[in-house]
Design an enzyme around this catalytic site. Structure first.
Site, PDB file in Angstrom:
ATOM      1  N   LYS A 202       0.857  -1.184   0.000  1.00 50.51           N
ATOM      2  CA  LYS A 202       0.000   0.000   0.000  1.00 50.51           C
ATOM      3  C   LYS A 202       0.894   1.235   0.000  1.00 50.51           C
ATOM      4  O   LYS A 202       1.694   1.431   0.916  1.00 50.51           O
ATOM      5  CB  LYS A 202      -0.896  -0.013   1.241  1.00 50.51           C
ATOM      6  CG  LYS A 202      -1.679   1.286   1.399  1.00 50.51           C
ATOM      7  CD  LYS A 202      -2.723   1.190   2.482  1.00 50.51           C
ATOM      8  CE  LYS A 202      -3.418   2.523   2.667  1.00 50.51           C
ATOM      9  NZ  LYS A 202      -4.473   2.469   3.686  1.00 50.51           N
ATOM     10  N   LYS A 255      -2.242  -1.538  -3.739  1.00 47.43           N
ATOM     11  CA  LYS A 255      -3.077  -0.341  -3.704  1.00 47.43           C
ATOM     12  C   LYS A 255      -2.221   0.912  -3.709  1.00 47.43           C
ATOM     13  O   LYS A 255      -1.264   0.938  -2.948  1.00 47.43           O
ATOM     14  CB  LYS A 255      -3.920  -0.426  -2.431  1.00 47.43           C
ATOM     15  CG  LYS A 255      -4.588   0.854  -2.020  1.00 47.43           C
ATOM     16  CD  LYS A 255      -5.255   0.672  -0.694  1.00 47.43           C
ATOM     17  CE  LYS A 255      -5.756   2.033  -0.242  1.00 47.43           C
ATOM     18  NZ  LYS A 255      -6.077   2.077   1.145  1.00 47.43           N
TER      19      LYS A 255
HETATM   20  C1  PBG Z   1      -7.661   3.332   5.637  1.00 44.53           C
HETATM   21  C2  PBG Z   1      -7.879   3.219   4.165  1.00 44.53           C
HETATM   22  C3  PBG Z   1      -7.696   4.197   3.178  1.00 44.53           C
HETATM   23  C4  PBG Z   1      -8.113   3.653   1.978  1.00 44.53           C
HETATM   24  C5  PBG Z   1      -8.496   2.335   2.243  1.00 44.53           C
HETATM   25  N1  PBG Z   1      -8.321   2.086   3.602  1.00 44.53           N
HETATM   26  C6  PBG Z   1      -7.235   5.606   3.303  1.00 44.53           C
HETATM   27  C7  PBG Z   1      -5.848   5.901   3.655  1.00 44.53           C
HETATM   28  O1  PBG Z   1      -5.012   5.018   3.832  1.00 44.53           O
HETATM   29  O2  PBG Z   1      -5.586   7.088   3.820  1.00 44.53           O
HETATM   30  C8  PBG Z   1      -8.147   4.359   0.662  1.00 44.53           C
HETATM   31  C9  PBG Z   1      -9.188   3.906  -0.303  1.00 44.53           C
HETATM   32  C10 PBG Z   1      -9.508   4.877  -1.377  1.00 44.53           C
HETATM   33  O3  PBG Z   1      -8.858   5.932  -1.546  1.00 44.53           O
HETATM   34  O4  PBG Z   1     -10.458   4.587  -2.116  1.00 44.53           O
HETATM   35  N2  PBG Z   1      -6.331   3.260   6.019  1.00 44.53           N
HETATM   36 ZN    ZN Z   2      -5.857   4.028   8.064  1.00 42.72          ZN
END
Ligand code: PBG
Ligand code: ZN
Length: 335
Positions: A202, A255
């Site tokens: 991520k 992601k």
């Molecule tokens: C929570 C999370 C996020 C997303 C999924 N789980 C936000 C982040 O990490 O700031 C992002 C999903 C999206 O942008 O559609 N940690």
């Molecule tokens: Zn988070």
């Protein structure tokens, strides 16, 4: 023709629509789609999120009527995000993340009751529930306390599993959380029926903006660069994938998806024996909508091309906000 080598002739192999379809290693099917949904603690709320075109935030009472037509058209899986709006719902440790009367636990129960076959995934993170908006419990210096964070993340995942979730997917990026969750699931006697998909690769970046609007989870200070991966870090992503497999992940997620197709391909290569997921995140979805609105391309064509890129790179499942439109408008029904 006499000048041409036999091996130069390709077009015969994809002249017909069906032979073109056969070129795919993995085809986009309804069962590959996971629909991300936002659930608030205000049971009767139904609000559109301006930065996520057509997507809404709903209370638990609005959920089943919203999902019913989607299920009728082939929706098989959702991933849930809780959005606590009530005063006092957030604190330093995100203690409300898995509250018994909190939006996620109530939504799991409502969905499993109405649609027992639905594969219910839960994003596991604390940022929606912490007063500071970071993805874990903080040390005095503002860095993440790994031990405390893993403890809270694991407890949250176990509570979701106990409520009936089929899959928990930690997105917090604390080191060690996959092992902590796996142990927690086993101790709670649910390890045999709950899948653990790790958001292993991520990356930090600009593509989560609309989501943070939707979930109210923007950090109140600093950013997430010391726990989400730097976008240049292909090697780090490979290490994280290997690590999470070793800690017991049943699936690996990449992601954002669209800007990290190389990493997706690496994931398919490294994690050969588990399903690979990817998340077409909020910024990617909003960007495709914005460009279509500007007349750059046709929305449906661009959306399907973007998803095909992910399948080609190695994805078995895709989390995408396009799921709703794909199903309601029958984008996969035509061919
Ligand atoms: C929570 C999370 C996020 C997303 C999924 N789980 C936000 C982040 O990490 O700031 C992002 C999903 C999206 O942008 O559609 N940690
Ligand atoms: Zn988070």
């Amino acid at each position: 023709m006499s000048e041409t080598q036999i091996s130069s002739i390709l077009q015969g192999g994809y002249h017909h629509p069906l032979s073109r379809q056969w070129q795919a290693e993995r085809q986009l099917t309804k069962s590959a789609l996971v629909y991300p949904i936002f659930i608030t603690d205000n049971p009767d709320e139904e609000t559109l999120i301006p930065s996520l075109p057509g997507q809404g935030r709903r209370g638990v009472n609005k959920l089943i009527p919203f999902l019913t037509p989607l299920v009728e058209r082939g929706l098989r899986s959702v991933i849930l995000f809780g959005v606590p709006l009530a005063d006092g719902a957030k604190d330093e440790t995100g203690s409300q993340a898995s509250a018994a009367d909190g939006p996620v636990v109530l939504a799991i129960k409502a969905i499993k009751k109405a649609f027992p076959k639905m594969f219910v995934m839960c994003d596991v993170c604390l940022c929606e529930y912490t007063s500071h908006g970071h993805c874990g419990v903080l040390n005095a210096d503002g860095t993440l306390n790994q031990a405390e964070s893993c403890k809270r993340i694991a407890a949250t995942a176990v509570d979701y599993a106990r409520a009936g979730a089929d899959c928990v997917a930690p997105s917090d990026m604390n080191d060690g959380r996959v092992l902590a969750i796996k142990k927690g699931l086993l101790e709670a006697d649910v390890g045999h029926k709950v899948m653990l998909i790790s958001y292993a690769a991520k990356f930090s970046g600009c593509l989560y903006g609309p989501f943070r609007d939707a979930a109210g989870s923007a950090p109140s200070f600093g950013d997430r660069k010391c726990y989400q991966l730097p976008s240049t870090g292909r090697g780090l992503a490979r290490r994280a994938i290997r690590r999470d497999l070793g800690e017991g992940a049943d699936g690996i997620m990449v992601k954002p998806a669209g800007w990290f197709l190389d990493v997706l391909s690496d994931a398919k290569d490294i994690a050969k024996d588990v399903p690979i997921s990817c998340y077409q995140v909020s910024g990617e979805f909003a960007m495709i909508h914005a460009a279509a609105e500007k007349g750059v391309f046709d929305l449906k064509t661009a959306a399907l091309e973007s998803l095909n890129g992910m399948l080609r790179a190695g994805a078995n499942t895709i989390l995408t906000y396009f799921t709703e439109q794909i199903l309601l408008e029958g984008w996969l029904d035509e061919e």
